[in-house]
Design a protein around this motif. Structure first.
Motif, PDB file in Angstrom:
ATOM      1  N   UNK A 238      19.107 -51.499  35.086  1.00  0.00           N
ATOM      2  CA  UNK A 238      18.121 -51.213  36.119  1.00  0.00           C
ATOM      3  C   UNK A 238      17.022 -50.308  35.593  1.00  0.00           C
ATOM      4  N   UNK A 239      15.945 -50.244  36.397  1.00  0.00           N
ATOM      5  CA  UNK A 239      14.893 -49.287  36.092  1.00  0.00           C
ATOM      6  C   UNK A 239      15.028 -48.156  37.098  1.00  0.00           C
ATOM      7  N   UNK A 240      15.077 -46.942  36.609  1.00  0.00           N
ATOM      8  CA  UNK A 240      15.209 -45.792  37.505  1.00  0.00           C
ATOM      9  C   UNK A 240      13.845 -45.125  37.659  1.00  0.00           C
ATOM     10  N   UNK A 241      13.462 -44.898  38.923  1.00  0.00           N
ATOM     11  CA  UNK A 241      12.169 -44.256  39.192  1.00  0.00           C
ATOM     12  C   UNK A 241      12.423 -42.969  39.957  1.00  0.00           C
ATOM     13  N   UNK A 242      11.706 -41.915  39.581  1.00  0.00           N
ATOM     14  CA  UNK A 242      11.843 -40.669  40.330  1.00  0.00           C
ATOM     15  C   UNK A 242      10.493 -40.290  40.920  1.00  0.00           C
ATOM     16  N   UNK A 243      10.531 -39.786  42.153  1.00  0.00           N
ATOM     17  CA  UNK A 243       9.283 -39.447  42.844  1.00  0.00           C
ATOM     18  C   UNK A 243       9.266 -37.976  43.188  1.00  0.00           C
ATOM     19  N   UNK A 259      16.445 -52.235  46.776  1.00  0.00           N
ATOM     20  CA  UNK A 259      16.535 -51.095  45.865  1.00  0.00           C
ATOM     21  C   UNK A 259      17.707 -50.192  46.234  1.00  0.00           C
ATOM     22  N   UNK A 260      18.236 -49.509  45.230  1.00  0.00           N
ATOM     23  CA  UNK A 260      19.257 -48.510  45.531  1.00  0.00           C
ATOM     24  C   UNK A 260      18.550 -47.155  45.557  1.00  0.00           C
ATOM     25  N   UNK A 261      18.528 -46.501  46.723  1.00  0.00           N
ATOM     26  CA  UNK A 261      17.762 -45.258  46.781  1.00  0.00           C
ATOM     27  C   UNK A 261      18.670 -44.059  47.001  1.00  0.00           C
ATOM     28  N   UNK A 262      18.218 -42.961  46.439  1.00  0.00           N
ATOM     29  CA  UNK A 262      18.952 -41.711  46.589  1.00  0.00           C
ATOM     30  C   UNK A 262      17.965 -40.696  47.130  1.00  0.00           C
ATOM     31  N   UNK A 267      15.214 -40.658  43.988  1.00  0.00           N
ATOM     32  CA  UNK A 267      15.154 -41.705  42.965  1.00  0.00           C
ATOM     33  C   UNK A 267      15.390 -43.081  43.584  1.00  0.00           C
ATOM     34  N   UNK A 268      14.955 -44.056  42.831  1.00  0.00           N
ATOM     35  CA  UNK A 268      15.071 -45.446  43.239  1.00  0.00           C
ATOM     36  C   UNK A 268      15.560 -46.232  42.022  1.00  0.00           C
ATOM     37  N   UNK A 269      16.565 -47.100  42.231  1.00  0.00           N
ATOM     38  CA  UNK A 269      17.037 -47.922  41.120  1.00  0.00           C
ATOM     39  C   UNK A 269      16.750 -49.382  41.429  1.00  0.00           C
ATOM     40  N   UNK A 270      16.015 -50.028  40.533  1.00  0.00           N
ATOM     41  CA  UNK A 270      15.657 -51.423  40.745  1.00  0.00           C
ATOM     42  C   UNK A 270      16.331 -52.275  39.685  1.00  0.00           C
ATOM     43  N   UNK A 271      17.098 -53.291  40.108  1.00  0.00           N
ATOM     44  CA  UNK A 271      17.768 -54.144  39.128  1.00  0.00           C
ATOM     45  C   UNK A 271      16.779 -54.714  38.124  1.00  0.00           C
ATOM     46  N   UNK A 272      17.180 -54.797  36.853  1.00  0.00           N
ATOM     47  CA  UNK A 272      16.256 -55.265  35.824  1.00  0.00           C
ATOM     48  C   UNK A 272      17.028 -55.910  34.693  1.00  0.00           C
ATOM     49  N   UNK A 273      16.412 -56.919  34.065  1.00  0.00           N
ATOM     50  CA  UNK A 273      17.046 -57.523  32.899  1.00  0.00           C
ATOM     51  C   UNK A 273      16.579 -56.849  31.614  1.00  0.00           C
ATOM     52  N   UNK A 274      15.801 -55.785  31.763  1.00  0.00           N
ATOM     53  CA  UNK A 274      15.415 -54.997  30.600  1.00  0.00           C
ATOM     54  C   UNK A 274      14.242 -55.576  29.825  1.00  0.00           C
ATOM     55  N   UNK A 275      13.585 -56.636  30.339  1.00  0.00           N
ATOM     56  CA  UNK A 275      12.488 -57.241  29.593  1.00  0.00           C
ATOM     57  C   UNK A 275      11.145 -56.629  30.019  1.00  0.00           C
ATOM     58  N   UNK A 276      10.142 -56.807  29.162  1.00  0.00           N
ATOM     59  CA  UNK A 276       8.806 -56.240  29.426  1.00  0.00           C
ATOM     60  C   UNK A 276       8.160 -56.853  30.675  1.00  0.00           C
TER      61      UNK A 276
END
Lengths: 320, 268
Positions: A238-243, A259-262, A267-276
């Motif tokens: 996933x990609x983790x974002x913090x605000x 999204x998985x939010x905390x 923070x917010x976690x967005x599923x990702x396959x890790x590609x650009x």
């Protein structure tokens, strides 16, 4: 300077190993197959049964039931044949503190009934290989933790073992010594053709050293495979974002379907396959909503995730 | 595999290791020697006069202070005490190997099971004999005048070595039973003081009846009487045989106990 062995590599086959202490069942039926010349990492938290498994396979403790064969020798029926094949390095360096490295190694040579000159030859070779030649005549009590662990492993190698059990070989070592130890373990397999069973609670260690990983939890193998296979068992990265504030978090959360939010951590976690392209798409969506995350990190699944998913609990120690 | 040959070879290897350790870490031998020497000096110079007079020391009618006769009574007891103290080393060295984990290394080697304990016991035996020789030398220096023949000296050496061997096995078992090195050094302590509750310092006849009953039936009293008889010519009677029986019993019990303890957690 590797010691090329004349003995063929050995396989390890374990079936249905169980062991109880008083009313506590430590092992509930362990099956393991370690092909000759490969490394199996037994991964698990404290109390999972790792050390008990090693103690049984190294003939220190008798199992309640189950069988183990090392290079075709039955552990229960031919313990001395097995002892002649194995080397064990435990969690705590088992060296004689009052003797020097040289004397410790010669002691092992004598106990393996090697001729004097052969003992000297192996001792010199091992001191050299493990970078202990300079300290060879100082008592082991004066050594650092890393040096003692190296001496311990060198003592294990004097008898030219075909199977080596390493019980948490790097626990308590500083990062530099840990790396040295890893290199040594790799060379055991590559240069000496040794079969290795190593226990660890460090997922990174299993990932780096092992051909196959068996996850041990509560006395059972809960998963087994290559590190890559195990990683596929768990949800992707996933990609983790913090605000910086809750308003920005709300705005960003609205951009993504699931999204998985905390809210506490913002923070917010967005599923990702890790590609650009995925990363770019995420950033484009955020741009469109007019929010800029304070921090962004890409998280690909590692064995930690595997462990958490498979065992349902965190490891006792935090990942370094 | 010639298992007896291997067992002997492994025992000798581990015995040599233990001697090397004893030389590097001599505090055990120093303690073995120091304590009896202190007691010897105390009993000779501080209490010797009063005790000698009190018991009517052998070899003199009066046992008057300062005529060197009480030391002839007490020196064999002190020498015996050295042997009793010496066995602590066996418990200590065994327990150190167990707590430091090196015992597991030996256990995973294709070596004879008995050699680990045998190596420790033999190492301890040598230390105790050397310590006892040192204490005997001090006793001679401060006025102990034995009248033993060379044969009697040899018999004394044999008896003390047999006792030291028996106690070393018992103490090895204690070293395996102990959880920590501290308790391993404490467990054999009662053995050290048993000679005092026998005829080492004063004859058992001078004791209150309850203590006397204990003193006359514990192993160190016949041992003491035998040793005193061999060195200074007092009567031995059947104490010699009783001593040998005690040593055999202690040694056998110690050996079987230590061996069973060592095997308990090991693979069959």
């Amino acid at each position: 300077m590797p010691m090329t062995s004349t003995r063929p590599p050995a396989t390890v086959t374990v079936r249905g190993l169980t062991k109880s202490y008083a009313d506590r069942q430590v092992l509930r039926g362990i099956d393991l197959d370690i092909p000759a010349g490969s490394v199996l990492a037994l991964l698990g938290p404290n109390g999972a049964g790792k050390t008990t498994t090693v103690q049984i396979l190294s003939s220190l403790v008798a199992a309640d039931s189950g069988t183990a064969r090392l290079a075709g020798h039955d552990l229960t029926r031919e313990p001395d044949a097995v002892r002649g094949l194995i080397g064990v390095t435990g969690q705590f360096a088992a060296v004689d503190n009052l003797l020097s490295a040289e004397e410790n190694l010669m002691l092992m040579a004598d106990l393996h009934h090697l001729p004097r000159h052969e003992g000297r030859r192996r001792t010199a070779g091992l001191l050299d290989r493990f970078d202990l030649a300079e300290a060879a005549r100082r008592p082991a009590a004066t050594y650092s933790g890393g040096m003692r662990r190296k001496l311990d492993l060198a003592m294990t190698l004097v008898g030219d073992p075909r199977v080596i059990f390493l019980d948490e070989p790097t626990t308590g070592l500083d990062p530099r010594s840990r790396r040295t130890m890893w290199e040594i373990i790799r060379s055991l397999v590559a240069d000496d053709g040794v079969t290795v069973l190593l226990t660890t609670q460090y997922l990174e260690e299993a990932d780096r050293l092992a051909d196959r990983v068996a996850v041990l939890d509560g006395g059972r193998i809960v998963a087994e495979g290559t590190a890559e296979e195990l990683k596929r068992l768990v949800p992707g990265g996933h990609i983790a974002l913090r605000f910086t504030d809750a308003a920005a978090l709300d705005l960003a959360a609205a951009c993504f379907p699931d999204p998985r939010r905390d809210d506490g951590e913002l923070t917010l976690q967005i599923p990702s396959d890790g590609t650009v392209p995925t990363l770019r798409a995420v950033l484009d969506l955020l741009d469109g909503a007019g929010v800029t995350p304070a921090a962004l990190s890409q998280h690909s699944p590692d064995l930690d995730d595997v462990f958490l998913t498979l065992t349902g609990h965190r490891r006792q120690e935090t990942h370094r | 595999m010639s298992s007896v040959g291997h067992a002997a070879r492994d025992s000798v290897t581990l015995f040599r290791r233990n001697l090397k350790r004893a030389i590097r870490y001599p505090s055990v031998v120093i303690t073995i020697v120091l304590m009896p020497v202190l007691f010897l000096l105390l009993f000779t110079y501080a209490f010797g006069g009063a005790l000698g007079a009190g018991i009517g020391a052998p070899g003199s009618g009066s046992g008057s202070p300062g005529d060197g006769t009480y030391i002839d009574y007490v020196a064999p007891g002190i020498i015996l005490m050295t042997v009793a103290t010496g066995c602590v080393g066996s418990a200590l060295s065994v327990c150190m190997d167990v707590t430091e984990g090196i015992v597991n290394r030996f256990r995973t080697l294709p070596i004879s099971r008995a050699s680990f304990l045998t190596g420790h016991v033999l190492g301890n035996l040598v230390q105790t004999i050397l310590g006892t020789a040192a204490v005997t030398a001090v006793a001679l220096a401060v006025g102990f005048r034995p009248n033993a023949t060379p044969v009697e000296w040899l018999a004394a050496l044999g008896l003390l070595s047999f006792l030291a061997l028996a106690l070393a096995w018992l103490s090895a078992g204690m070293g395996l039973a102990a959880k920590t090195v501290e308790s391993a050094s404490n467990l054999p302590m009662p053995i050290t003081f048993l000679p005092f509750l026998g005829s080492a310092v004063v004859p058992t006849e001078s004791m209150p009846s309850w203590l006397r009953r204990f003193a006359e039936h514990q192993p160190f009293t016949p041992l003491n009487e035998t040793l005193r008889g061999l060195l200074t010519g007092t009567g031995i009677g059947h104490d010699g045989w009783v001593s040998l029986a005690w040593c055999t019993g202690i040694g056998l019990t110690g050996y079987l106990w230590a061996r069973a303890r060592f095997r308990r957690s090991t693979h069959p």
